[in-house]
Design a protein around this motif. Sequence first.
Motif, PDB file in Angstrom:
ATOM      1  N   ARG B 252       0.841  -1.199   0.000  1.00  0.00           N
ATOM      2  CA  ARG B 252       0.000   0.000   0.000  1.00  0.00           C
ATOM      3  C   ARG B 252       0.874   1.246   0.000  1.00  0.00           C
ATOM      4  NH1 ARG B 252      -5.566   0.350   0.891  1.00  0.00           N
ATOM      5  NH2 ARG B 252      -6.265   2.507   1.137  1.00  0.00           N
ATOM      6  N   ALA B 253       1.961   1.198   0.780  1.00  0.00           N
ATOM      7  CA  ALA B 253       2.881   2.343   0.797  1.00  0.00           C
ATOM      8  C   ALA B 253       3.490   2.560  -0.578  1.00  0.00           C
ATOM      9  CB  ALA B 253       3.960   2.105   1.848  1.00  0.00           C
ATOM     10  N   ASP B 254       3.843   1.445  -1.237  1.00  0.00           N
ATOM     11  CA  ASP B 254       4.420   1.553  -2.592  1.00  0.00           C
ATOM     12  C   ASP B 254       3.423   2.188  -3.557  1.00  0.00           C
ATOM     13  OD1 ASP B 254       6.160  -1.660  -2.314  1.00  0.00           O
ATOM     14  OD2 ASP B 254       6.714   0.387  -1.687  1.00  0.00           O
ATOM     15  N   HIS B 255       2.170   1.755  -3.467  1.00  0.00           N
ATOM     16  CA  HIS B 255       1.149   2.331  -4.352  1.00  0.00           C
ATOM     17  C   HIS B 255       1.005   3.825  -4.120  1.00  0.00           C
ATOM     18  CE1 HIS B 255      -0.395  -1.837  -5.127  1.00  0.00           C
ATOM     19  NE2 HIS B 255      -0.644  -1.288  -6.305  1.00  0.00           N
ATOM     20  N   LEU B 256       1.005   4.212  -2.863  1.00  0.00           N
ATOM     21  CA  LEU B 256       0.832   5.642  -2.554  1.00  0.00           C
ATOM     22  C   LEU B 256       2.037   6.441  -3.013  1.00  0.00           C
ATOM     23  CD1 LEU B 256      -0.726   5.417   1.034  1.00  0.00           C
ATOM     24  CD2 LEU B 256      -1.875   6.113  -1.075  1.00  0.00           C
ATOM     25  N   GLU B 257       3.225   5.860  -2.856  1.00  0.00           N
ATOM     26  CA  GLU B 257       4.433   6.567  -3.309  1.00  0.00           C
ATOM     27  C   GLU B 257       4.440   6.771  -4.807  1.00  0.00           C
ATOM     28  OE1 GLU B 257       8.367   6.223  -0.459  1.00  0.00           O
ATOM     29  OE2 GLU B 257       7.858   4.520  -1.751  1.00  0.00           O
ATOM     30  N   ALA B 258       3.858   5.754  -5.502  1.00  0.00           N
ATOM     31  CA  ALA B 258       3.798   5.834  -6.963  1.00  0.00           C
ATOM     32  C   ALA B 258       2.657   6.719  -7.436  1.00  0.00           C
ATOM     33  CB  ALA B 258       3.653   4.427  -7.524  1.00  0.00           C
ATOM     34  N   GLY B 259       1.904   7.257  -6.482  1.00  0.00           N
ATOM     35  CA  GLY B 259       0.802   8.138  -6.861  1.00  0.00           C
ATOM     36  C   GLY B 259      -0.442   7.401  -7.271  1.00  0.00           C
ATOM     37  N   GLN B 260      -0.489   6.114  -6.986  1.00  0.00           N
ATOM     38  CA  GLN B 260      -1.651   5.329  -7.375  1.00  0.00           C
ATOM     39  C   GLN B 260      -2.675   5.325  -6.247  1.00  0.00           C
ATOM     40  OE1 GLN B 260       0.029   1.522  -8.173  1.00  0.00           O
ATOM     41  NE2 GLN B 260       1.129   2.199 -10.005  1.00  0.00           N
ATOM     42  N   THR B 261      -3.925   5.128  -6.650  1.00  0.00           N
ATOM     43  CA  THR B 261      -5.009   5.041  -5.664  1.00  0.00           C
ATOM     44  C   THR B 261      -5.273   3.564  -5.365  1.00  0.00           C
ATOM     45  OG1 THR B 261      -6.011   7.006  -6.600  1.00  0.00           O
ATOM     46  CG2 THR B 261      -7.372   5.678  -5.121  1.00  0.00           C
ATOM     47  N   PRO B 262      -5.202   3.178  -4.117  1.00  0.00           N
ATOM     48  CA  PRO B 262      -5.481   1.775  -3.786  1.00  0.00           C
ATOM     49  C   PRO B 262      -6.901   1.393  -4.179  1.00  0.00           C
ATOM     50  CG  PRO B 262      -4.455   2.916  -1.937  1.00  0.00           C
ATOM     51  CD  PRO B 262      -4.800   3.959  -2.949  1.00  0.00           C
ATOM     52  N   ASP B 263      -7.113   0.104  -4.391  1.00  0.00           N
ATOM     53  CA  ASP B 263      -8.431  -0.387  -4.806  1.00  0.00           C
ATOM     54  C   ASP B 263      -9.504  -0.050  -3.796  1.00  0.00           C
ATOM     55  OD1 ASP B 263      -7.151  -3.441  -6.372  1.00  0.00           O
ATOM     56  OD2 ASP B 263      -7.346  -1.363  -7.074  1.00  0.00           O
ATOM     57  N   VAL B 264      -9.176  -0.275  -2.543  1.00  0.00           N
ATOM     58  CA  VAL B 264     -10.138   0.033  -1.481  1.00  0.00           C
ATOM     59  C   VAL B 264      -9.694   1.327  -0.807  1.00  0.00           C
ATOM     60  CG1 VAL B 264     -11.258  -0.785   0.630  1.00  0.00           C
ATOM     61  CG2 VAL B 264     -10.544  -2.429  -1.107  1.00  0.00           C
ATOM     62  N   PRO B 265     -10.503   2.357  -0.919  1.00  0.00           N
ATOM     63  CA  PRO B 265     -10.079   3.637  -0.343  1.00  0.00           C
ATOM     64  C   PRO B 265      -9.936   3.561   1.167  1.00  0.00           C
ATOM     65  CG  PRO B 265     -12.297   3.791  -1.283  1.00  0.00           C
ATOM     66  CD  PRO B 265     -11.810   2.419  -1.548  1.00  0.00           C
ATOM     67  N   ALA B 266      -9.124   4.438   1.706  1.00  0.00           N
ATOM     68  CA  ALA B 266      -8.864   4.453   3.148  1.00  0.00           C
ATOM     69  C   ALA B 266     -10.135   4.680   3.939  1.00  0.00           C
ATOM     70  CB  ALA B 266      -7.836   5.535   3.490  1.00  0.00           C
ATOM     71  N   SER B 267     -11.017   5.504   3.438  1.00  0.00           N
ATOM     72  CA  SER B 267     -12.262   5.797   4.173  1.00  0.00           C
ATOM     73  C   SER B 267     -13.092   4.530   4.339  1.00  0.00           C
ATOM     74  CB  SER B 267     -13.072   6.866   3.433  1.00  0.00           C
ATOM     75  OG  SER B 267     -13.317   6.452   2.098  1.00  0.00           O
ATOM     76  N   GLU B 268     -13.087   3.688   3.325  1.00  0.00           N
ATOM     77  CA  GLU B 268     -13.855   2.452   3.420  1.00  0.00           C
ATOM     78  C   GLU B 268     -13.213   1.488   4.413  1.00  0.00           C
ATOM     79  OE1 GLU B 268     -15.140   0.906  -0.348  1.00  0.00           O
ATOM     80  OE2 GLU B 268     -15.322  -1.133   0.477  1.00  0.00           O
ATOM     81  N   VAL B 269     -11.904   1.445   4.412  1.00  0.00           N
ATOM     82  CA  VAL B 269     -11.205   0.597   5.391  1.00  0.00           C
ATOM     83  C   VAL B 269     -11.519   1.066   6.804  1.00  0.00           C
ATOM     84  CG1 VAL B 269      -8.973  -0.166   6.256  1.00  0.00           C
ATOM     85  CG2 VAL B 269      -9.357   0.041   3.783  1.00  0.00           C
ATOM     86  N   LEU B 270     -11.495   2.389   6.990  1.00  0.00           N
ATOM     87  CA  LEU B 270     -11.804   2.921   8.320  1.00  0.00           C
ATOM     88  C   LEU B 270     -13.231   2.577   8.722  1.00  0.00           C
ATOM     89  CD1 LEU B 270     -10.067   6.409   8.131  1.00  0.00           C
ATOM     90  CD2 LEU B 270      -9.534   4.586   9.759  1.00  0.00           C
ATOM     91  N   ALA B 271     -14.157   2.656   7.794  1.00  0.00           N
ATOM     92  CA  ALA B 271     -15.549   2.317   8.093  1.00  0.00           C
ATOM     93  C   ALA B 271     -15.660   0.858   8.511  1.00  0.00           C
ATOM     94  CB  ALA B 271     -16.432   2.594   6.882  1.00  0.00           C
ATOM     95  N   ARG B 272     -14.916   0.009   7.841  1.00  0.00           N
ATOM     96  CA  ARG B 272     -14.948  -1.413   8.207  1.00  0.00           C
ATOM     97  C   ARG B 272     -14.332  -1.628   9.592  1.00  0.00           C
ATOM     98  NH1 ARG B 272     -12.993  -4.438   2.601  1.00  0.00           N
ATOM     99  NH2 ARG B 272     -14.641  -3.604   1.251  1.00  0.00           N
ATOM    100  N   LEU B 273     -13.296  -0.887   9.890  1.00  0.00           N
ATOM    101  CA  LEU B 273     -12.683  -1.021  11.213  1.00  0.00           C
ATOM    102  C   LEU B 273     -13.654  -0.561  12.305  1.00  0.00           C
ATOM    103  CD1 LEU B 273      -9.052   0.243  10.521  1.00  0.00           C
ATOM    104  CD2 LEU B 273      -9.748  -2.081  11.109  1.00  0.00           C
ATOM    105  N   VAL B 274     -14.362   0.517  12.018  1.00  0.00           N
ATOM    106  CA  VAL B 274     -15.356   1.003  12.987  1.00  0.00           C
ATOM    107  C   VAL B 274     -16.454  -0.035  13.169  1.00  0.00           C
ATOM    108  CG1 VAL B 274     -17.170   2.715  13.363  1.00  0.00           C
ATOM    109  CG2 VAL B 274     -14.915   3.443  12.589  1.00  0.00           C
TER     110      VAL B 274
END
Lengths: 262, 305
Positions: B252-274
Amino acid sequence: MINALTIAQSVWLELLRKKDIYVLLILLGAILCALVSLNAFGLGSTTRYVTDTGLLMTWIFAWVLGILASSRALPQEEERGTVFPMLAKPLTRFEFLLGKWIGTWSVITAATLLFYLLVTGVVLLRGGRLIPATLLQAFILHAAALAVISSIAVALSTRLNADATATLTFVFTAAAFVVVPRVPELLAQQQGVGGLALYVLYYVLPHFELFDMRRRLVHDYGPAPAGAIIEVLLYGLSLTAVFVLLGWIGYRRKVFSRSHRV
Amino acid sequence: MSMPKITRAGAYSPAWAWVAVLALATGSFTLACASLSRDPRESITGPMDGRSVGEQLFGSGRAAIGGHFYRQADNYFHNGMEHVTHEAFHAHPFQRLGAAITPNDHVHLSGERVREIMPWLWMALRMDPANEELYLVSAYWLSGGQNHPEAALEVLREGQWNLPFNHAIQLALGRLYLRMGKPAEAYGAFRAGLAFWPGGRNPDDEAVRLDHVALLMYLAFLEEAEGRIPDAIRHFRELAALSPSQATMAERADHLEAGQTPDVPASEVLARLVHQDEHRHGPPRSHEDPETEDEIHEDRDAGHG
């Protein structure tokens, strides 16, 4: 039996004149008021802790009251010298002893009933509920436990003064309350002489935990099976009979000293 | 010869002695309750000397009493059943009769009935305000089963006050803020928790290590969601170094460094964690449902690119 009941009546009159019961009733009311004033985390009314603590205080107060009243019943008569005219009447020592026991036990049971009514009233006012059948069973078994406790105190008081009787009865019954239910657990770690001593305690000391239905009542388990209740009552009756008999054995040939009288 | 004074044996009623003793006991109890409601950092002798009146009266006995109240809460959660211990024998007639009188069924309270444990937790907290677990457990039940997040927040804030520099309370605060839809406050709490970690504890302890993982994970995803990509990358890499599932976080860090958007956005991951937090079976570090790294990383796979 009429004679015993007459003695019991005199015990009633004497104990009701004392203020112990009223003081404990007021104290129980104060404790319950403090408990209901608690508003944990602003959640509003919860009642189990009120029931639990109220019944715990009821057991403690009844225990203390029962021992103090029962341990004084016979020694008081000897100290006053009223035992002599009493036994000069057509009254056997057994009837005298039995009357004292019936009197103290019935007064303590009546006081305990008041405690139960107070706790029940407070719980119901707070919006809680108590299953009536379970409550009735709990009170009946509690009364049976008090019968055993008072018989122990009366039996000891046939040979000891009031203070020694009370002390010994407190220790004996406290050990029965606290240690006996834990003996199976303690025996898992204790072998040899210690283990044997625990076994002896398990059989010798009364099992007061059998008379304690607080957990069933507080946590809404419903009434206990009738067969179990009857078994416990028979157990309590047999224990009471044993201690009353032991008291009579200790009392029937006792020579009373006149040295304490004026 | 003068007659000795005639007294009636037993004429003295011990009732007034009873009244005095019981009044003293009641007064002491009332004073103790009043003192326990005070700010534990104040005392009647002077401000901020670090010991409350309750502590001065009861000393270390407070912790023991608090422990008793906590065990009562646990007993109540199990509908009055006490924890089973190893016994030398099980089928004695006395035990059989005792089991008929006092059932020992393994039952858990649920729903509204869990409310019955709260007074004991409240009393335990009043007695032992230095016990971190009490704040976490109380906040868990208040925010979850009782649906009183504001009350849970008050409890954690009190814990924050009484136990400053405690990372576990900051972690719980952050989670609660997220559930309440306050990501900015949550971020502040997680940052504080990470700064406080390990707070004098053994960093190799499993529970302490899991707290570290959780703090980094929440921070990383929050930063990604808010566009603080360099911070998010740094925390993902730090997480990857800690976690056995390092490939996912590193990816995920590599994707972000490359300027790519991960498949599952961070907001959705946070919602799942909640959502995971809301449906947790037990409070953090409870003996029944210890939090494992697998549970923390349940949605880890959803986070890789």
